[in-house]
Design a protein around this motif. Structure first.
Motif, PDB file in Angstrom:
ATOM      1  N   GLY A 204       0.807  -1.220   0.000  1.00  0.00           N
ATOM      2  CA  GLY A 204       0.000   0.000   0.000  1.00  0.00           C
ATOM      3  C   GLY A 204       0.831   1.257   0.000  1.00  0.00           C
ATOM      4  N   PHE A 205       2.025   1.203  -0.596  1.00  0.00           N
ATOM      5  CA  PHE A 205       2.913   2.365  -0.577  1.00  0.00           C
ATOM      6  C   PHE A 205       2.655   3.210  -1.812  1.00  0.00           C
ATOM      7  CE2 PHE A 205       6.502   5.055  -0.391  1.00  0.00           C
ATOM      8  CZ  PHE A 205       6.968   5.018   0.913  1.00  0.00           C
ATOM      9  N   SER A 206       2.212   4.438  -1.600  1.00  0.00           N
ATOM     10  CA  SER A 206       1.834   5.326  -2.700  1.00  0.00           C
ATOM     11  C   SER A 206       3.039   6.100  -3.218  1.00  0.00           C
ATOM     12  CB  SER A 206       0.759   6.319  -2.240  1.00  0.00           C
ATOM     13  OG  SER A 206      -0.385   5.643  -1.769  1.00  0.00           O
ATOM     14  N   ILE A 207       3.169   6.141  -4.535  1.00  0.00           N
ATOM     15  CA  ILE A 207       4.211   6.941  -5.175  1.00  0.00           C
ATOM     16  C   ILE A 207       3.622   7.680  -6.356  1.00  0.00           C
ATOM     17  CG2 ILE A 207       6.119   5.441  -4.459  1.00  0.00           C
ATOM     18  CD1 ILE A 207       6.123   4.294  -7.292  1.00  0.00           C
ATOM     19  N   SER A 208       4.296   8.735  -6.781  1.00  0.00           N
ATOM     20  CA  SER A 208       3.880   9.482  -7.969  1.00  0.00           C
ATOM     21  C   SER A 208       4.412   8.802  -9.222  1.00  0.00           C
ATOM     22  CB  SER A 208       4.422  10.914  -7.896  1.00  0.00           C
ATOM     23  OG  SER A 208       5.842  10.900  -7.926  1.00  0.00           O
TER      24      SER A 208
ATOM     25  N   PHE B 225       8.200   9.576  -6.691  1.00  0.00           N
ATOM     26  CA  PHE B 225       8.378  10.178  -5.370  1.00  0.00           C
ATOM     27  C   PHE B 225       7.328   9.635  -4.390  1.00  0.00           C
ATOM     28  CE2 PHE B 225      10.245  13.310  -8.258  1.00  0.00           C
ATOM     29  CZ  PHE B 225      11.487  13.482  -7.661  1.00  0.00           C
ATOM     30  N   GLY B 226       7.800   9.254  -3.201  1.00  0.00           N
ATOM     31  CA  GLY B 226       6.899   8.742  -2.177  1.00  0.00           C
ATOM     32  C   GLY B 226       6.446   9.780  -1.181  1.00  0.00           C
ATOM     33  N   ALA B 227       6.965  10.990  -1.298  1.00  0.00           N
ATOM     34  CA  ALA B 227       6.542  12.135  -0.493  1.00  0.00           C
ATOM     35  C   ALA B 227       6.956  13.386  -1.241  1.00  0.00           C
ATOM     36  CB  ALA B 227       7.162  12.115   0.897  1.00  0.00           C
TER      37      ALA B 227
ATOM     38  N   LYS C 255       4.670  18.912   0.285  1.00  0.00           N
ATOM     39  CA  LYS C 255       3.743  19.615  -0.593  1.00  0.00           C
ATOM     40  C   LYS C 255       3.218  18.679  -1.680  1.00  0.00           C
ATOM     41  CE  LYS C 255       4.472  23.611   1.436  1.00  0.00           C
ATOM     42  NZ  LYS C 255       3.442  24.218   2.303  1.00  0.00           N
ATOM     43  N   GLY C 256       1.905  18.547  -1.741  1.00  0.00           N
ATOM     44  CA  GLY C 256       1.277  17.678  -2.735  1.00  0.00           C
ATOM     45  C   GLY C 256       1.243  16.217  -2.356  1.00  0.00           C
ATOM     46  N   GLY C 257       1.839  15.864  -1.219  1.00  0.00           N
ATOM     47  CA  GLY C 257       1.936  14.460  -0.851  1.00  0.00           C
ATOM     48  C   GLY C 257       0.612  13.787  -0.561  1.00  0.00           C
ATOM     49  N   MET C 258      -0.352  14.530  -0.060  1.00  0.00           N
ATOM     50  CA  MET C 258      -1.646  13.925   0.233  1.00  0.00           C
ATOM     51  C   MET C 258      -2.323  13.390  -1.019  1.00  0.00           C
ATOM     52  SD  MET C 258      -2.266  13.879   3.481  1.00  0.00           S
ATOM     53  CE  MET C 258      -4.042  13.796   3.659  1.00  0.00           C
ATOM     54  N   GLU C 259      -2.050  13.995  -2.177  1.00  0.00           N
ATOM     55  CA  GLU C 259      -2.665  13.555  -3.427  1.00  0.00           C
ATOM     56  C   GLU C 259      -2.249  12.139  -3.802  1.00  0.00           C
ATOM     57  OE1 GLU C 259      -4.942  15.212  -5.586  1.00  0.00           O
ATOM     58  OE2 GLU C 259      -5.165  16.261  -3.676  1.00  0.00           O
ATOM     59  N   LEU C 260      -1.125  11.692  -3.276  1.00  0.00           N
ATOM     60  CA  LEU C 260      -0.680  10.330  -3.564  1.00  0.00           C
ATOM     61  C   LEU C 260      -1.654   9.283  -3.045  1.00  0.00           C
ATOM     62  CD1 LEU C 260       3.090  10.628  -2.541  1.00  0.00           C
ATOM     63  CD2 LEU C 260       2.179  10.614  -4.870  1.00  0.00           C
ATOM     64  N   HIS C 261      -2.427   9.633  -2.047  1.00  0.00           N
ATOM     65  CA  HIS C 261      -3.206   8.635  -1.311  1.00  0.00           C
ATOM     66  C   HIS C 261      -4.704   8.709  -1.588  1.00  0.00           C
ATOM     67  CE1 HIS C 261       0.419   7.684   1.005  1.00  0.00           C
ATOM     68  NE2 HIS C 261       0.644   8.989   0.980  1.00  0.00           N
ATOM     69  N   ARG C 262      -5.094   9.364  -2.664  1.00  0.00           N
ATOM     70  CA  ARG C 262      -6.529   9.469  -2.954  1.00  0.00           C
ATOM     71  C   ARG C 262      -7.173   8.098  -3.135  1.00  0.00           C
ATOM     72  NH1 ARG C 262      -8.085  13.459  -7.589  1.00  0.00           N
ATOM     73  NH2 ARG C 262     -10.146  13.044  -6.716  1.00  0.00           N
ATOM     74  N   TRP C 263      -6.412   7.142  -3.652  1.00  0.00           N
ATOM     75  CA  TRP C 263      -6.959   5.792  -3.848  1.00  0.00           C
ATOM     76  C   TRP C 263      -7.385   5.165  -2.519  1.00  0.00           C
ATOM     77  CZ3 TRP C 263      -4.981   1.306  -1.683  1.00  0.00           C
ATOM     78  CH2 TRP C 263      -3.730   1.422  -1.057  1.00  0.00           C
TER      79      TRP C 263
ATOM     80  N   LEU D  26       6.688  -6.245  -2.860  1.00  0.00           N
ATOM     81  CA  LEU D  26       6.399  -4.812  -2.918  1.00  0.00           C
ATOM     82  C   LEU D  26       5.048  -4.590  -3.563  1.00  0.00           C
ATOM     83  CD1 LEU D  26       9.830  -3.880  -4.508  1.00  0.00           C
ATOM     84  CD2 LEU D  26       9.164  -3.133  -2.229  1.00  0.00           C
ATOM     85  N   HIS D  27       4.247  -3.741  -2.962  1.00  0.00           N
ATOM     86  CA  HIS D  27       3.021  -3.250  -3.611  1.00  0.00           C
ATOM     87  C   HIS D  27       3.073  -1.735  -3.618  1.00  0.00           C
ATOM     88  CE1 HIS D  27      -1.330  -1.806  -2.870  1.00  0.00           C
ATOM     89  NE2 HIS D  27      -1.059  -1.738  -4.159  1.00  0.00           N
ATOM     90  N   PHE D  28       3.191  -1.180  -4.825  1.00  0.00           N
ATOM     91  CA  PHE D  28       3.155   0.261  -5.001  1.00  0.00           C
ATOM     92  C   PHE D  28       1.820   0.654  -5.620  1.00  0.00           C
ATOM     93  CE2 PHE D  28       7.830  -0.427  -5.282  1.00  0.00           C
ATOM     94  CZ  PHE D  28       8.184   0.337  -4.183  1.00  0.00           C
ATOM     95  N   ALA D  29       1.227   1.711  -5.081  1.00  0.00           N
ATOM     96  CA  ALA D  29       0.051   2.330  -5.678  1.00  0.00           C
ATOM     97  C   ALA D  29       0.536   3.592  -6.389  1.00  0.00           C
ATOM     98  CB  ALA D  29      -0.990   2.664  -4.617  1.00  0.00           C
TER      99      ALA D  29
END
Length: 213
Positions: A8-12, A16-18, A30-38, A169-172
């Motif tokens: 469940g690790f979100s990246i752009s 970038f993970g943050a 900055k903008g990091g919250m958008e990674l986790h919309r899913w 690894l699971h990347f979103a």
């Protein structure tokens, strides 16, 4: 044998993970919250927040998998809080309030010792000062054969990858670009580490990619 997972690790899209300029007000940069919309609004997310209901479907399936069956978590110091250096006192107990979402022993990598912190819901925070291998050994001791999740942040995941200690690894991958921040893959050769893509599926908010050895 338990597996060591990043789940469940979100990246752009640009890896970038943050975002840049992490702070108390912007813990993901900055903008990091958008990674986790899913993840937002899923049944799993709501349950972590003490709420009922929530969305189902593919995103929820991956969210549930990311939290299920874990016997221990390992987090970097920055994932636990914004404090740097020695602990000024015992007041900071994490971002999550009295009942953190882990519900298992959770090991915090740090250079500064601190007594364990038992929390509501089964989480106890343990502070490990002697490195990533020691934290993993301690996690295995208490995991009871269940999997161990490397919860982040980026630096912590990279350290475990570079040491060859991650099994899955699971990347979103969120459909956004950040341009700057904490880069996940710089200098890391995933094929050389033995990983290949075993699963991928796209939703409105993320492309879920699972890699395994």
């Amino acid at each position: 044998m338990s597996k060591v997972k990043v789940a469940g690790f979100s990246i752009s899209i640009d890896g970038f993970g943050a975002g840049p300029e992490q702070s108390l007000n912007d813990p993901l940069g900055k903008g990091g919250m958008e990674l986790h919309r899913w993840f937002f609004g899923t049944r799993t997310m709501n349950a972590m927040m003490g709420k009922t209901g929530g969305t189902q479907g593919i995103d929820e399936s991956y969210a549930s998998r990311a939290m299920a069956g874990m016997g221990a978590f390992i987090l970097g110091r920055n994932m636990f809080g914004p404090i740097r250096g020695d602990w000024p006192d015992e007041s900071w107990k994490g971002w999550w309030g009295d009942n953190p979402p882990y519900h298992t022993p959770t090991f915090i990598l740090t250079h500064y010792p601190r007594e364990p912190i038992p929390m509501e819901g089964g989480t106890t925070f343990y502070f490990v000062t002697d490195g990533i291998e020691a934290a993993l050994d301690k996690a295995r001791e208490v995991a009871g054969g269940k999997d161990i999740r490397i919860g982040g942040g980026v630096s912590t995941v990279r350290q475990y990858l570079q040491a060859g200690l991650v099994d899955e690894l699971h990347f979103a991958v969120a459909p956004i670009i950040l341009g700057r921040g904490e880069a996940m893959f710089a200098g890391i050769d995933l094929p050389a580490l033995g990983f290949q893509v075993v699963e991928h599926v796209a939703t409105e908010f993320a492309t879920h990619v699972v890699l395994a050895k």
